[in-house]
Design a protein around this motif. Structure first.
Motif, PDB file in Angstrom:
ATOM      1  N   PHE A  28       3.892   1.975  -1.229  1.00 24.28           N
ATOM      2  CA  PHE A  28       4.637   2.088  -2.340  1.00 24.28           C
ATOM      3  C   PHE A  28       3.493   2.361  -3.632  1.00 24.28           C
ATOM      4  O   PHE A  28       3.819   2.893  -4.541  1.00 24.28           O
ATOM      5  CB  PHE A  28       5.551   0.991  -2.799  1.00 24.28           C
ATOM      6  N   ARG A  29       2.206   1.963  -3.453  1.00 26.02           N
ATOM      7  CA  ARG A  29       1.203   2.201  -4.238  1.00 26.02           C
ATOM      8  C   ARG A  29       0.775   3.649  -4.192  1.00 26.02           C
ATOM      9  O   ARG A  29       0.356   4.209  -5.257  1.00 26.02           O
ATOM     10  CB  ARG A  29       0.061   1.089  -4.102  1.00 26.02           C
ATOM     11  N   SER A  30       0.504   3.944  -3.176  1.00 28.44           N
ATOM     12  CA  SER A  30      -0.255   5.203  -2.579  1.00 28.44           C
ATOM     13  C   SER A  30       0.604   6.503  -2.372  1.00 28.44           C
ATOM     14  O   SER A  30       0.187   7.478  -2.773  1.00 28.44           O
ATOM     15  CB  SER A  30      -1.227   5.210  -1.454  1.00 28.44           C
ATOM     16  N   GLU A  31       1.802   6.395  -1.730  1.00 28.30           N
ATOM     17  CA  GLU A  31       2.717   7.415  -1.324  1.00 28.30           C
ATOM     18  C   GLU A  31       3.338   8.115  -2.363  1.00 28.30           C
ATOM     19  O   GLU A  31       4.237   7.272  -2.910  1.00 28.30           O
ATOM     20  CB  GLU A  31       3.639   6.992  -0.112  1.00 28.30           C
ATOM     21  N   LYS A  32       3.292   9.044  -2.950  1.00 20.61           N
ATOM     22  CA  LYS A  32       4.095   9.843  -3.950  1.00 20.61           C
ATOM     23  C   LYS A  32       5.163  10.614  -3.435  1.00 20.61           C
ATOM     24  O   LYS A  32       5.902  10.949  -4.259  1.00 20.61           O
ATOM     25  CB  LYS A  32       3.011  10.654  -4.846  1.00 20.61           C
ATOM     26  N   ASP A  33       5.085  11.270  -2.282  1.00 20.71           N
ATOM     27  CA  ASP A  33       6.124  11.989  -1.882  1.00 20.71           C
ATOM     28  C   ASP A  33       7.358  11.269  -1.427  1.00 20.71           C
ATOM     29  O   ASP A  33       7.306  10.238  -0.664  1.00 20.71           O
ATOM     30  CB  ASP A  33       5.477  12.830  -0.632  1.00 20.71           C
ATOM     31  N   PRO A  34       8.484  11.261  -2.192  1.00 14.49           N
ATOM     32  CA  PRO A  34       9.724  10.452  -1.813  1.00 14.49           C
ATOM     33  C   PRO A  34      10.369  10.673  -0.380  1.00 14.49           C
ATOM     34  O   PRO A  34      10.959   9.829   0.255  1.00 14.49           O
ATOM     35  CB  PRO A  34      10.605  11.028  -2.531  1.00 14.49           C
ATOM     36  N   ASP A  72       0.875  -1.215  -0.047  1.00 15.35           N
ATOM     37  CA  ASP A  72      -0.085   0.062   0.039  1.00 15.35           C
ATOM     38  C   ASP A  72       0.828   1.294   0.023  1.00 15.35           C
ATOM     39  O   ASP A  72       0.648   2.027  -0.566  1.00 15.35           O
ATOM     40  CB  ASP A  72      -0.939  -0.018   1.350  1.00 15.35           C
ATOM     41  N   GLU A  78       8.484  11.073   2.414  1.00 19.29           N
ATOM     42  CA  GLU A  78       7.454  10.663   3.368  1.00 19.29           C
ATOM     43  C   GLU A  78       7.528   9.173   3.063  1.00 19.29           C
ATOM     44  O   GLU A  78       7.324   8.428   3.889  1.00 19.29           O
ATOM     45  CB  GLU A  78       6.187  11.080   3.027  1.00 19.29           C
ATOM     46  N   LEU A  79       7.778   8.858   1.721  1.00 17.49           N
ATOM     47  CA  LEU A  79       8.075   7.339   1.412  1.00 17.49           C
ATOM     48  C   LEU A  79       9.297   6.745   2.574  1.00 17.49           C
ATOM     49  O   LEU A  79       9.216   5.505   2.900  1.00 17.49           O
ATOM     50  CB  LEU A  79       8.324   7.278   0.099  1.00 17.49           C
TER      51      LEU A  79
END
Length: 216
Positions: free
Chosen positions: A175-181, A173, A183-184
């Motif tokens: 890697f699918r939803s988080e776009k901010d590097p 979830d 925050e990732l």
């Protein structure tokens, strides 16, 4: 020195080791409960306050581990193998260390949101710590309570498998939803530490099983 004093020194100091293991179990359960509260709040200041409770428990557990190692040096005959005592003490200490480091990363990184899976893993860790606490209560009567301790160990393994499932979905979830590097990165680092905490609970169970097979 009187003869009976010499024999007293040579006898296994069960009154030394087992209460210390029980104290470690109590501190793990305390830290596990606090960690659930920690992940349930979204207030950064509240998290800092709860983190202090976790850190205090971690520090006390370190002191108990030191006492256990000192007791090993001072005791001629131990209730079971010295290496097993050392490894069990380290395994217990690892659990609270990983709880503390997980909480510390959340405090330092301050992610914008903490996914529900983090709270799920915290609850699994808490439940595992409670199983450890109960196992430590029966540990001093291992010859009579080995079946009970084995049940606790099996539950720890079951919780570790449950945590693996949560962790896998967490990563998918994330890697699918988080776009901010940024925050990732934060959440990835936090997640890894949470997984280590769940694995460390299972390691305690494995260590206890080893001791039971040898001595019970």
């Amino acid at each position: 020195m009187k003869l009976n004093s010499i024999f007293s020194f040579l006898l296994p100091k069960e009154s030394t080791f087992f209460p210390l293991f029980q104290q470690s179990g109590e501190l793990l359960a305390e830290a596990g409960k606090a960690f659930v509260d920690f992940t349930n709040t979204t207030n950064h200041e509240e998290r800092r306050i709860i983190y202090k409770t976790i850190k205090h428990a971690e520090t006390k557990c370190d002191e108990i581990t030191t006492q256990l190692f000192n007791a090993l040096n001072d005791t001629f005959i131990t209730p079971f193998d010295r290496e097993d005592i050392r490894e069990l003490a380290d395994a217990l200490d690892d659990v609270i260390d990983y709880i503390n480091s997980s909480a510390k990363r959340i405090v330092l990184y301050q992610p914008e949101t903490l996914p529900e899976q983090a709270a799920q893993l915290a609850r699994i860790i808490r439940n595992g710590c409670e199983e450890i606490r109960l196992a430590m209560v029966d540990f001093s009567k291992l010859r009579y309570k080995s079946d009970s301790v084995m049940v606790r160990c099996s539950t720890m393994k079951m919780l570790e498998r449950e945590a693996d499932d949560v962790y896998e979905h967490f990563v998918i979830d994330l890697f699918r939803s988080e776009k901010d590097p940024v925050e990732l990165f934060k959440l990835t680092q936090i997640t890894k530490e949470l997984e280590r905490a769940t694995n460390s609970v299972d390691n305690v169970g494995k260590m206890l099983k080893t001791i039971i097979i040898k001595y019970a």
